[in-house]
Write a protein that holds these residues in place. Structure first.
Motif, PDB file in Angstrom:
ATOM      1  N   SER A   9      10.423  42.718  77.883  1.00 40.79           N
ATOM      2  CA  SER A   9       9.668  42.961  76.651  1.00 40.79           C
ATOM      3  C   SER A   9       8.591  41.893  76.531  1.00 40.79           C
ATOM      4  CB  SER A   9      10.608  42.896  75.440  1.00 40.79           C
ATOM      5  OG  SER A   9      10.893  41.542  75.142  1.00 40.79           O
ATOM      6  N   ILE A  10       7.938  41.842  75.397  1.00 41.71           N
ATOM      7  CA  ILE A  10       6.905  40.824  75.181  1.00 41.71           C
ATOM      8  C   ILE A  10       7.488  39.409  75.192  1.00 41.71           C
ATOM      9  CG2 ILE A  10       5.196  42.241  73.980  1.00 41.71           C
ATOM     10  CD1 ILE A  10       6.466  41.410  71.343  1.00 41.71           C
ATOM     11  N   LYS A  11       8.800  39.288  75.236  1.00 41.28           N
ATOM     12  CA  LYS A  11       9.404  37.945  75.351  1.00 41.28           C
ATOM     13  C   LYS A  11       9.172  37.353  76.736  1.00 41.28           C
ATOM     14  CE  LYS A  11      11.684  37.579  71.385  1.00 41.28           C
ATOM     15  NZ  LYS A  11      11.742  36.398  70.512  1.00 41.28           N
ATOM     16  N   SER A  12       8.868  38.194  77.726  1.00 40.05           N
ATOM     17  CA  SER A  12       8.570  37.707  79.073  1.00 40.05           C
ATOM     18  C   SER A  12       7.070  37.471  79.192  1.00 40.05           C
ATOM     19  CB  SER A  12       9.002  38.733  80.135  1.00 40.05           C
ATOM     20  OG  SER A  12      10.408  38.779  80.249  1.00 40.05           O
ATOM     21  N   ASP A  13       6.691  36.493  80.008  1.00 40.14           N
ATOM     22  CA  ASP A  13       5.268  36.139  80.097  1.00 40.14           C
ATOM     23  C   ASP A  13       4.402  37.326  80.516  1.00 40.14           C
ATOM     24  OD1 ASP A  13       6.691  35.362  82.770  1.00 40.14           O
ATOM     25  OD2 ASP A  13       4.579  35.587  83.315  1.00 40.14           O
ATOM     26  N   ASP A  14       4.926  38.184  81.371  1.00 33.68           N
ATOM     27  CA  ASP A  14       4.123  39.313  81.850  1.00 33.68           C
ATOM     28  C   ASP A  14       4.567  40.639  81.225  1.00 33.68           C
ATOM     29  OD1 ASP A  14       6.551  39.350  83.109  1.00 33.68           O
ATOM     30  OD2 ASP A  14       5.754  39.640  85.126  1.00 33.68           O
ATOM     31  N   GLY A  15       5.440  40.585  80.234  1.00 31.66           N
ATOM     32  CA  GLY A  15       5.884  41.807  79.557  1.00 31.66           C
ATOM     33  C   GLY A  15       4.913  42.171  78.449  1.00 31.66           C
ATOM     34  N   ARG A  16       4.637  43.448  78.308  1.00 34.19           N
ATOM     35  CA  ARG A  16       3.683  43.883  77.286  1.00 34.19           C
ATOM     36  C   ARG A  16       4.295  44.934  76.362  1.00 34.19           C
ATOM     37  NH1 ARG A  16       1.982  40.042  79.047  1.00 34.19           N
ATOM     38  NH2 ARG A  16      -0.046  39.514  79.934  1.00 34.19           N
ATOM     39  N   ALA A  17       5.608  45.128  76.432  1.00 33.18           N
ATOM     40  CA  ALA A  17       6.241  46.207  75.665  1.00 33.18           C
ATOM     41  C   ALA A  17       7.058  45.647  74.504  1.00 33.18           C
ATOM     42  CB  ALA A  17       7.141  47.030  76.581  1.00 33.18           C
ATOM     43  N   LYS A  18       6.857  46.236  73.338  1.00 34.30           N
ATOM     44  CA  LYS A  18       7.726  45.894  72.208  1.00 34.30           C
ATOM     45  C   LYS A  18       8.989  46.742  72.337  1.00 34.30           C
ATOM     46  CE  LYS A  18       3.794  45.068  69.149  1.00 34.30           C
ATOM     47  NZ  LYS A  18       2.765  46.009  69.591  1.00 34.30           N
TER      48      LYS A  18
END
Lengths: 208, 135, 144
Positions: A9-18
């Motif tokens: 999710s957006i918690k990862s540096d490269d994650g863009r998904a809520k």
């Protein structure tokens, strides 16, 4: 029960998904999974509470982690306080043997992911330095795989008798549900998931 | 051309796919004015010498192409934010495919969020991203 | 590489300021390259003529990294986030101010990587904030 075991999710540096958007997407597109695991990079997200989303969408949302080791990236399921104190999740050079052993000791389970991927998967490392004791499961279907990466992972599993799971490795909403794992039993919690993985009765599935 | 109506859109709706022109001729036209005339973008041989599989499309052109995809779908729309992750090179003279889908709607400011991807001929994701668009 | 020391020294540091005089032709050429078709992006005579959304990614600071910043290996562009606040017009004079907003590391297909995030804020001649661009640059220490 079908769970997608590898997502960011957006918690990862490269994650863009809520996470809410993953849920909306699964329902709107009728993605055939019953739940998913958030495996944020190099961390365990102890703070987020997704229970309201689970209730609202009827989707199981579990939390794990994806850590980095000398044999590539590794999913950890069943993360708990003991495990968080056993090694530093933020390190890039954790010994895989330590991650596997400590996970086992703390009631969690470590699963090397995208093994066929250059540098960050375990295939080439096993080729070079031999297998690591205690590894029993690897990710054989990964939604982000290129070329022969999944095939190489499956060959590794066949050679060493590893069980195989599937996960999408989604970083954007529309990539969830590309790969998953089908379990014959009901899973309600991280502890259930660890128990089901230990039982060994499951199969990796893909819709790509 | 009229764009989609915010009220009619739903999460999961797909935008029309787009096959961008990433020919060497097109890339050379882009890199001059953008100040990016490096061999890795404009010369397959020079790119291979750098260890790349061939000349690569500048990331900022990929981002620009994805913004163009949104405007072709929704003329007159306003992109408030576009965030692109260059996961792997898009090769010059290849035949990539740009796709986008609606992943969220915000009634309060009439914006939608979309996923954006550029895949290669093998269907592998090379560029991915998201954008927030006011319709 | 002591990442924490690197972060402590460089993150948050404003290191560059540069002026950009924008011509309508510059804006048009970029928009055409990106396949834009609407007159507001490709026709300088359109009453709403403005830069295509990611045009600001072509405006680069005098320095990509601050003077004295260590060589971390071969750099690659890992991605761009553009937040748009107001339209950018032909004839605008922008000022771009640069800072390092984050440094972190991870391992990828190419081996160990250090990410440096360069944030560039653009204001126009009326001191209005028009855009902020976050550029994530990958550095591969093994490919120095």
């Amino acid at each position: 029960m079908i769970l997608d075991l590898h997502n960011h999710s957006i918690k990862s540096d490269d994650g863009r998904a809520k996470v809410e958007n993953y849920c909306q997407w699964i329902r709107r597109r009728e993605v055939p999974i019953d739940g998913f695991v958030l495996t944020e990079h190099r961390q365990f997200d102890a703070d987020s509470d997704y229970r309201a989303l689970e209730d609202s969408f009827g989707i199981l949302i579990l939390k794990g982690s994806e850590v980095e080791t000398d044999y590539g990236h590794v999913l950890v399921f069943g993360v708990n306080e003991d495990l968080l104190h056993a090694f530093d999740f933020t390190r890039l050079d954790l010994p895989l043997a330590t991650v596997v052993r400590e996970s086992e000791r703390c009631g969690a389970i470590a699963v090397p992911c995208h093994p066929g991927r250059t540098r960050v998967g375990m295939c080439a490392h096993v080729e070079e330095r031999g297998p690591v004791e205690g590894v029993g499961i690897i990710e054989v279907l990964n939604g982000g795989s290129r070329g022969t990466e999944d095939h190489d992972a499956q060959a590794l599993a066949g050679k060493h008798g590893y069980a195989g799971i599937g996960g999408s490795d989604a970083h954007i909403v529309s990539h969830i549900g590309r790969c998953a794992t089908r379990f014959p039993r009901r899973i309600k919690s991280e502890e259930d998931l660890v128990a089901a993985l230990r039982e060994g009765k499951y199969e990796a599935v893909s819709w790509t | 051309m009229a764009g989609p109506s915010f009220d009619d859109l739903e999460v999961g709706d797909e935008l029309p796919e787009f096959k961008p022109d990433v020919s060497m001729e097109r890339i050379r036209l882009f890199v001059g004015p953008s100040g990016m005339a490096a061999g890795r973008f404009t010369d397959h041989e020079a790119a291979r010498k750098e260890g790349l599989p061939g000349a690569i499309v500048p990331g900022i052109l990929s981002a620009g192409i994805l913004a163009g995809l949104i405007h072709r779908w929704a003329p007159g729309s306003r992109i408030r934010q576009i965030d692109t992750v260059f996961r792997a090179p898009v090769l010059v003279d290849s035949h990539p495919l740009c796709r986008s889908v609606v992943t969220d709607k915000d009634e309060s400011d009439r914006t939608v969020e979309v996923d954006l991807t550029i895949t290669n001929e093998q269907g592998e994701t090379r560029v991915m991203g998201t954008a927030r668009v006011e319709l | 590489m002591d990442l924490e020391a690197l972060k402590a020294e460089w993150v948050g540091l404003d290191f560059d300021e540069k002026k950009f005089d924008l011509s309508a032709e510059q804006l048009r050429v970029f928009a055409v390259s990106c396949g834009e078709e609407e007159p507001r992006f490709i026709d300088p005579n359109d009453p709403d003529f403005q830069a295509a959304p990611t045009f600001v990614t072509t405006l680069r600071s005098a320095r990509v990294l601050p003077s004295g910043f260590p060589n971390l290996g071969r750099p690659f562009d890992a991605g761009k986030k553009v937040i748009l606040h107001a339209p950018i017009r032909g004839g605008d004079q922008l000022i771009g101010r640069s800072r390092i907003s984050d440094i972190y590391s991870k391992t990828g297909r190419g081996g160990p990587m250090i990410f440096v995030v360069h944030e560039m804020e653009f204001r126009n001649q009326r001191d209005e904030l028009v855009a902020v661009v976050d550029s994530r640059q990958i550095n591969q220490p093994e490919a120095k």
